[in-house]
Design a protein around this motif. Sequence first.
Motif, PDB file in Angstrom:
ATOM      1  N   THR A 110       0.841  -1.210   0.000  1.00  0.00           N
ATOM      2  CA  THR A 110       0.000   0.000   0.000  1.00  0.00           C
ATOM      3  C   THR A 110       0.872   1.253   0.000  1.00  0.00           C
ATOM      4  O   THR A 110       0.496   2.262  -0.590  1.00  0.00           O
ATOM      5  CB  THR A 110      -0.976   0.011   1.196  1.00  0.00           C
ATOM      6  OG1 THR A 110      -0.315  -0.484   2.361  1.00  0.00           O
ATOM      7  CG2 THR A 110      -2.189  -0.837   0.901  1.00  0.00           C
TER       8      THR A 110
ATOM      9  N   ARG B 137       2.494   5.992  -2.946  1.00  0.00           N
ATOM     10  CA  ARG B 137       3.531   6.852  -3.539  1.00  0.00           C
ATOM     11  C   ARG B 137       3.324   6.983  -5.048  1.00  0.00           C
ATOM     12  O   ARG B 137       3.604   8.033  -5.631  1.00  0.00           O
ATOM     13  CB  ARG B 137       4.935   6.330  -3.194  1.00  0.00           C
ATOM     14  CG  ARG B 137       5.347   6.716  -1.748  1.00  0.00           C
ATOM     15  CD  ARG B 137       6.769   6.301  -1.421  1.00  0.00           C
ATOM     16  NE  ARG B 137       6.900   4.853  -1.309  1.00  0.00           N
ATOM     17  CZ  ARG B 137       6.621   4.155  -0.194  1.00  0.00           C
ATOM     18  NH1 ARG B 137       6.218   4.768   0.894  1.00  0.00           N
ATOM     19  NH2 ARG B 137       6.741   2.846  -0.182  1.00  0.00           N
TER      20      ARG B 137
ATOM     21  N   ASP C  13       1.590   9.764   9.693  1.00  0.00           N
ATOM     22  CA  ASP C  13       0.281   9.267  10.143  1.00  0.00           C
ATOM     23  C   ASP C  13      -0.260   8.257   9.134  1.00  0.00           C
ATOM     24  O   ASP C  13       0.128   8.265   7.967  1.00  0.00           O
ATOM     25  CB  ASP C  13      -0.729  10.423  10.249  1.00  0.00           C
ATOM     26  CG  ASP C  13      -0.382  11.395  11.369  1.00  0.00           C
ATOM     27  OD1 ASP C  13       0.380  11.013  12.276  1.00  0.00           O
ATOM     28  OD2 ASP C  13      -0.871  12.533  11.322  1.00  0.00           O
TER      29      ASP C  13
HETATM   30  P1  ADP Z   1       7.050   1.936   6.059  1.00  0.00           P
HETATM   31  O1  ADP Z   1       6.521   0.577   6.400  1.00  0.00           O
HETATM   32  O2  ADP Z   1       8.529   1.985   5.888  1.00  0.00           O
HETATM   33  O3  ADP Z   1       6.534   3.010   6.968  1.00  0.00           O
HETATM   34  P2  ADP Z   1       5.226   2.162   3.813  1.00  0.00           P
HETATM   35  O4  ADP Z   1       5.641   2.469   2.437  1.00  0.00           O
HETATM   36  O5  ADP Z   1       4.604   0.853   4.089  1.00  0.00           O
HETATM   37  O6  ADP Z   1       6.558   2.363   4.647  1.00  0.00           O
HETATM   38  O7  ADP Z   1       4.217   3.286   4.341  1.00  0.00           O
HETATM   39  C1  ADP Z   1       4.483   4.671   4.221  1.00  0.00           C
HETATM   40  C2  ADP Z   1       3.260   5.485   4.677  1.00  0.00           C
HETATM   41  O8  ADP Z   1       2.150   5.198   3.817  1.00  0.00           O
HETATM   42  C3  ADP Z   1       2.728   5.171   6.082  1.00  0.00           C
HETATM   43  O9  ADP Z   1       3.421   5.867   7.088  1.00  0.00           O
HETATM   44  C4  ADP Z   1       1.266   5.610   5.932  1.00  0.00           C
HETATM   45  O10 ADP Z   1       1.146   7.019   5.994  1.00  0.00           O
HETATM   46  C5  ADP Z   1       0.919   5.193   4.526  1.00  0.00           C
HETATM   47  N1  ADP Z   1       0.343   3.817   4.469  1.00  0.00           N
HETATM   48  C6  ADP Z   1       0.893   2.753   3.836  1.00  0.00           C
HETATM   49  N2  ADP Z   1       0.125   1.670   3.983  1.00  0.00           N
HETATM   50  C7  ADP Z   1      -0.931   2.042   4.753  1.00  0.00           C
HETATM   51  C8  ADP Z   1      -2.063   1.365   5.281  1.00  0.00           C
HETATM   52  N3  ADP Z   1      -2.267   0.061   5.052  1.00  0.00           N
HETATM   53  N4  ADP Z   1      -2.934   2.063   6.035  1.00  0.00           N
HETATM   54  C9  ADP Z   1      -2.758   3.369   6.269  1.00  0.00           C
HETATM   55  N5  ADP Z   1      -1.715   4.070   5.813  1.00  0.00           N
HETATM   56  C10 ADP Z   1      -0.806   3.426   5.056  1.00  0.00           C
END
Ligand code: ADP
Length: 190
Positions: A34, A39, A60
Amino acid sequence: MSKLNIVLFGPPGAGKGTQSAFLIQRYGLVHLSTGDLLRGEIKEETELGIAAKELMDRGDLVPDHIVIGMIRNKIEAHLDAQGFIFDGFPRTQAQAEALDEMLNAKSEPIVAMLALEVPEEELVKRLLGRGETSGRTDDSNESIIRNRIREYEKKTAPLRGYYQAQGKFKGIDGVGSLADITDRLVKAIG
Ligand code: ADP
């Protein structure tokens, strides 16, 4: 044959993305991150991306309905997959329940939740290191990184119990060489 649907779980910086790359190769799985999907939306400057960016830059979580909708679309787009690796999803109880509903409706449930375990100070070190090249705002300073870890502990870590109750939880030591950690994951998948 039943599908190999796996949740790769762990705090920010645990190595989920890195290890996913090995597992998708080895088992022919479709990777659904996700974070990567969000991104992508930011890069395309979609309405969804613009709304998500502010939250992500602060560390957040993005609202459940947004990420659940994205995952639903991706599952429907890959009906022929041998299985999915869910990376960074689910991150809340509501997301975990929605995922179970989607997969159970197809009789293709999650088979394992592999949780990479890494101490907090190591996570902060890794993420600050990644921030030097990733260009990610949320890797760029320690207070945002600590906020992400707090969000994880408050909203996401409780999902261990959710999957433990289903007998699917497997803890994996996420410290060591990349190859050693891959071996531990492969053993846990069995
Ligand atoms: P990491 O695990 O290194 O924090 P991610 O790429 O998984 O990196 O997530 C980056 C950001 O994307 C999170 O801090 C959040 O803001 C958002 N995000 C990603 N996946 C989710 C999810 N399943 N629910 C809510 N927000 C999400």
